[in-house]
Write a protein that holds these residues in place. Structure first.
Motif, PDB file in Angstrom:
ATOM      1  N   MET A 149       0.848  -1.186   0.000  1.00 57.84           N
ATOM      2  CA  MET A 149       0.000   0.000   0.000  1.00 57.84           C
ATOM      3  C   MET A 149       0.889   1.243   0.000  1.00 57.84           C
ATOM      4  SD  MET A 149      -1.118  -0.554   3.953  1.00 57.84           S
ATOM      5  CE  MET A 149      -0.933  -2.334   3.715  1.00 57.84           C
ATOM      6  N   PHE A 150       0.274   2.402  -0.206  1.00 58.39           N
ATOM      7  CA  PHE A 150       0.992   3.668  -0.082  1.00 58.39           C
ATOM      8  C   PHE A 150       0.517   4.384   1.172  1.00 58.39           C
ATOM      9  CE2 PHE A 150       1.884   2.906  -4.540  1.00 58.39           C
ATOM     10  CZ  PHE A 150       3.169   3.399  -4.682  1.00 58.39           C
ATOM     11  N   VAL A 151       1.462   4.983   1.896  1.00 54.82           N
ATOM     12  CA  VAL A 151       1.140   5.676   3.141  1.00 54.82           C
ATOM     13  C   VAL A 151       1.625   7.123   3.066  1.00 54.82           C
ATOM     14  CG1 VAL A 151       1.248   3.563   4.491  1.00 54.82           C
ATOM     15  CG2 VAL A 151       3.311   4.957   4.234  1.00 54.82           C
ATOM     16  N   ASN A 152       1.055   7.951   3.925  1.00 51.01           N
ATOM     17  CA  ASN A 152       1.457   9.350   4.053  1.00 51.01           C
ATOM     18  C   ASN A 152       2.897   9.408   4.552  1.00 51.01           C
ATOM     19  OD1 ASN A 152       1.809  12.030   4.759  1.00 51.01           O
ATOM     20  ND2 ASN A 152      -0.103  12.216   5.883  1.00 51.01           N
ATOM     21  N   ALA A 153       3.773  10.099   3.803  1.00 52.38           N
ATOM     22  CA  ALA A 153       5.194  10.137   4.134  1.00 52.38           C
ATOM     23  C   ALA A 153       5.586  11.331   4.998  1.00 52.38           C
ATOM     24  CB  ALA A 153       6.024  10.136   2.853  1.00 52.38           C
ATOM     25  N   GLY A 154       4.639  12.207   5.338  1.00 55.49           N
ATOM     26  CA  GLY A 154       4.940  13.309   6.245  1.00 55.49           C
ATOM     27  C   GLY A 154       5.664  14.485   5.615  1.00 55.49           C
ATOM     28  N   ILE A 155       5.569  14.610   4.282  1.00 56.60           N
ATOM     29  CA  ILE A 155       6.154  15.736   3.567  1.00 56.60           C
ATOM     30  C   ILE A 155       5.084  16.275   2.617  1.00 56.60           C
ATOM     31  CG2 ILE A 155       8.049  16.542   2.103  1.00 56.60           C
ATOM     32  CD1 ILE A 155       9.585  14.011   2.956  1.00 56.60           C
ATOM     33  N   TYR A 156       4.930  17.598   2.571  1.00 56.15           N
ATOM     34  CA  TYR A 156       3.814  18.193   1.844  1.00 56.15           C
ATOM     35  C   TYR A 156       4.249  19.490   1.157  1.00 56.15           C
ATOM     36  CZ  TYR A 156       1.913  15.548   5.797  1.00 56.15           C
ATOM     37  OH  TYR A 156       1.679  14.595   6.759  1.00 56.15           O
ATOM     38  N   VAL A 157       3.534  19.843   0.088  1.00 61.06           N
ATOM     39  CA  VAL A 157       3.629  21.189  -0.484  1.00 61.06           C
ATOM     40  C   VAL A 157       2.224  21.773  -0.448  1.00 61.06           C
ATOM     41  CG1 VAL A 157       4.362  22.619  -2.412  1.00 61.06           C
ATOM     42  CG2 VAL A 157       5.449  20.394  -2.040  1.00 61.06           C
ATOM     43  N   ILE A 158       2.114  22.985   0.090  1.00 54.32           N
ATOM     44  CA  ILE A 158       0.793  23.585   0.301  1.00 54.32           C
ATOM     45  C   ILE A 158       0.796  25.026  -0.191  1.00 54.32           C
ATOM     46  CG2 ILE A 158      -0.949  24.201   2.034  1.00 54.32           C
ATOM     47  CD1 ILE A 158       0.265  21.977   3.802  1.00 54.32           C
ATOM     48  N   ASP A 159      -0.156  25.354  -1.058  1.00 51.60           N
ATOM     49  CA  ASP A 159      -0.309  26.728  -1.538  1.00 51.60           C
ATOM     50  C   ASP A 159      -0.933  27.604  -0.448  1.00 51.60           C
ATOM     51  OD1 ASP A 159       0.737  26.035  -3.945  1.00 51.60           O
ATOM     52  OD2 ASP A 159      -1.116  26.272  -5.104  1.00 51.60           O
ATOM     53  N   PRO A 160      -0.604  28.881  -0.414  1.00 46.35           N
ATOM     54  CA  PRO A 160      -1.187  29.782   0.592  1.00 46.35           C
ATOM     55  C   PRO A 160      -2.715  29.762   0.598  1.00 46.35           C
ATOM     56  CG  PRO A 160       0.644  30.858  -0.502  1.00 46.35           C
ATOM     57  CD  PRO A 160       0.411  29.572  -1.239  1.00 46.35           C
ATOM     58  N   ASP A 161      -3.347  29.681  -0.583  1.00 50.59           N
ATOM     59  CA  ASP A 161      -4.811  29.708  -0.646  1.00 50.59           C
ATOM     60  C   ASP A 161      -5.434  28.530   0.097  1.00 50.59           C
ATOM     61  OD1 ASP A 161      -4.655  32.001  -2.111  1.00 50.59           O
ATOM     62  OD2 ASP A 161      -5.063  31.050  -4.048  1.00 50.59           O
ATOM     63  N   ALA A 162      -4.737  27.399   0.131  1.00 49.15           N
ATOM     64  CA  ALA A 162      -5.275  26.211   0.789  1.00 49.15           C
ATOM     65  C   ALA A 162      -5.394  26.403   2.301  1.00 49.15           C
ATOM     66  CB  ALA A 162      -4.412  24.991   0.485  1.00 49.15           C
ATOM     67  N   LEU A 163      -4.563  27.291   2.862  1.00 50.27           N
ATOM     68  CA  LEU A 163      -4.560  27.493   4.312  1.00 50.27           C
ATOM     69  C   LEU A 163      -5.846  28.141   4.811  1.00 50.27           C
ATOM     70  CD1 LEU A 163      -0.877  28.673   4.868  1.00 50.27           C
ATOM     71  CD2 LEU A 163      -1.821  26.354   5.032  1.00 50.27           C
ATOM     72  N   SER A 164      -6.640  28.695   3.889  1.00 46.68           N
ATOM     73  CA  SER A 164      -7.915  29.296   4.300  1.00 46.68           C
ATOM     74  C   SER A 164      -8.892  28.247   4.804  1.00 46.68           C
ATOM     75  CB  SER A 164      -8.535  30.065   3.128  1.00 46.68           C
ATOM     76  OG  SER A 164      -8.836  29.197   2.045  1.00 46.68           O
ATOM     77  N   CYS A 165      -8.605  26.986   4.539  1.00 47.38           N
ATOM     78  CA  CYS A 165      -9.464  25.900   5.030  1.00 47.38           C
ATOM     79  C   CYS A 165      -9.194  25.579   6.497  1.00 47.38           C
ATOM     80  CB  CYS A 165      -9.268  24.646   4.178  1.00 47.38           C
ATOM     81  SG  CYS A 165      -9.882  24.789   2.476  1.00 47.38           S
ATOM     82  N   LEU A 166      -8.167  26.180   7.070  1.00 38.51           N
ATOM     83  CA  LEU A 166      -7.837  25.950   8.474  1.00 38.51           C
ATOM     84  C   LEU A 166      -8.464  27.010   9.364  1.00 38.51           C
ATOM     85  CD1 LEU A 166      -4.020  25.185   8.090  1.00 38.51           C
ATOM     86  CD2 LEU A 166      -5.794  23.516   8.672  1.00 38.51           C
ATOM     87  N   LYS A 167      -8.886  26.604  10.546  1.00 41.40           N
ATOM     88  CA  LYS A 167      -9.367  27.543  11.547  1.00 41.40           C
ATOM     89  C   LYS A 167      -8.210  27.904  12.473  1.00 41.40           C
ATOM     90  CE  LYS A 167     -14.132  25.841  11.450  1.00 41.40           C
ATOM     91  NZ  LYS A 167     -15.252  25.268  12.230  1.00 41.40           N
ATOM     92  N   VAL A 168      -8.023  29.198  12.695  1.00 39.47           N
ATOM     93  CA  VAL A 168      -6.876  29.674  13.456  1.00 39.47           C
ATOM     94  C   VAL A 168      -6.872  29.084  14.868  1.00 39.47           C
ATOM     95  CG1 VAL A 168      -5.701  31.709  14.386  1.00 39.47           C
ATOM     96  CG2 VAL A 168      -6.759  31.802  12.119  1.00 39.47           C
ATOM     97  N   SER A 169      -5.709  28.527  15.219  1.00 40.37           N
ATOM     98  CA  SER A 169      -5.464  27.996  16.571  1.00 40.37           C
ATOM     99  C   SER A 169      -6.354  26.808  16.933  1.00 40.37           C
ATOM    100  CB  SER A 169      -5.614  29.098  17.632  1.00 40.37           C
ATOM    101  OG  SER A 169      -4.628  30.095  17.453  1.00 40.37           O
ATOM    102  N   LYS A 170      -6.902  26.124  15.936  1.00 38.90           N
ATOM    103  CA  LYS A 170      -7.680  24.929  16.204  1.00 38.90           C
ATOM    104  C   LYS A 170      -6.881  23.701  15.783  1.00 38.90           C
ATOM    105  CE  LYS A 170     -12.033  22.540  15.311  1.00 38.90           C
ATOM    106  NZ  LYS A 170     -13.335  22.544  14.600  1.00 38.90           N
TER     107      LYS A 170
END
Length: 220
Positions: free
Chosen positions: A151-172
């Protein structure tokens, strides 16, 4: 917290454990510097002052290092909600990984995909230590003796665009798997990047011991 590495992590945060005589996080930093990166954010919580004392502002390495300081545990993704106005894609990496991944190639891949986020994945094999039984209702059909699951597993390395961070709630609190699930739920394009280079998650004492030999072979 490095609970599976205790007692090694009782007095030392996991990213500062030394592999081949050098803190693991410093090995990661050196790898990125070799690839041309110069601006770094280190998210700290458990014994974070030890990390700050070691790396400072990055002047020793000729780079800029700032810190995301959690007052409570936010998870890998949740910590990113504290970044102020990022303008470029972020490469995010767990602080307990030893890998020879070409991070420049990863970033190029992400940019060419047109995705808002890319997750590095790693092929993982697990041998079931028993005979696996296949049956239909009460009828035995076959027995697979100690099969290997791939199987394939999450390797713990990511690339994330700034716009994607809007899906996060601050300090949650939010871990990366939950964050990526949110991106998918919102129908945002997400890609995967298989790692074929050396990769080890140093989560157990036996992994830590094995990493010393790998370091001498790959990074010395």
């Amino acid at each position: 917290l490095g609970t599976r590495l205790r007692p090694l992590t009782d007095e030392c945060p996991k990213p500062l454990l030394k592999v081949g005589g050098k803190p693991l996080l410093e090995i990661i930093l050196d790898k990125f510097i070799e690839s041309g990166f110069s601006n770094f954010l280190i998210s700290i919580n458990y014994r974070g002052n030890m990390v700050k004392d070691h790396f400072g502002d990055g002047d020793k390495w000729g780079v800029n290092i700032d810190y995301i300081e959690e007052t409570k545990r936010l998870g890998t993704a949740g910590a990113l909600s504290l970044i102020k106005n990022p303008i470029k894609p972020l490469i995010v990496m767990n602080g307990d990984l030893l890998t020879s991944l070409n991070v420049g190639r990863l970033l190029d891949f992400h940019m060419n995909q047109g995705a808002v986020a890319t997750m590095c994945i790693r092929r993982y094999e697990h041998q079931v230590p028993y005979g696996v039984v296949n049956f239909d209702k009460s009828s035995l059909r076959s027995i697979d003796e100690k099969p290997t699951q791939k199987m394939f597993v999450n390797a713990g390395i990511y690339v994330i665009d700034p716009d994607a961070l809007s899906c996060l709630k601050v300090s949650k609190y939010c871990d990366m798997n939950e964050f990526y699930e949110t991106l998918i739920h919102n129908n945002l394009p997400v890609s995967v990047f298989p790692i074929r280079e050396y990769w080890m998650d140093i989560g157990r004492v036996e992994d830590f011991e094995a990493a010393h030999g790998a370091y001498q072979e790959l990074f010395s």
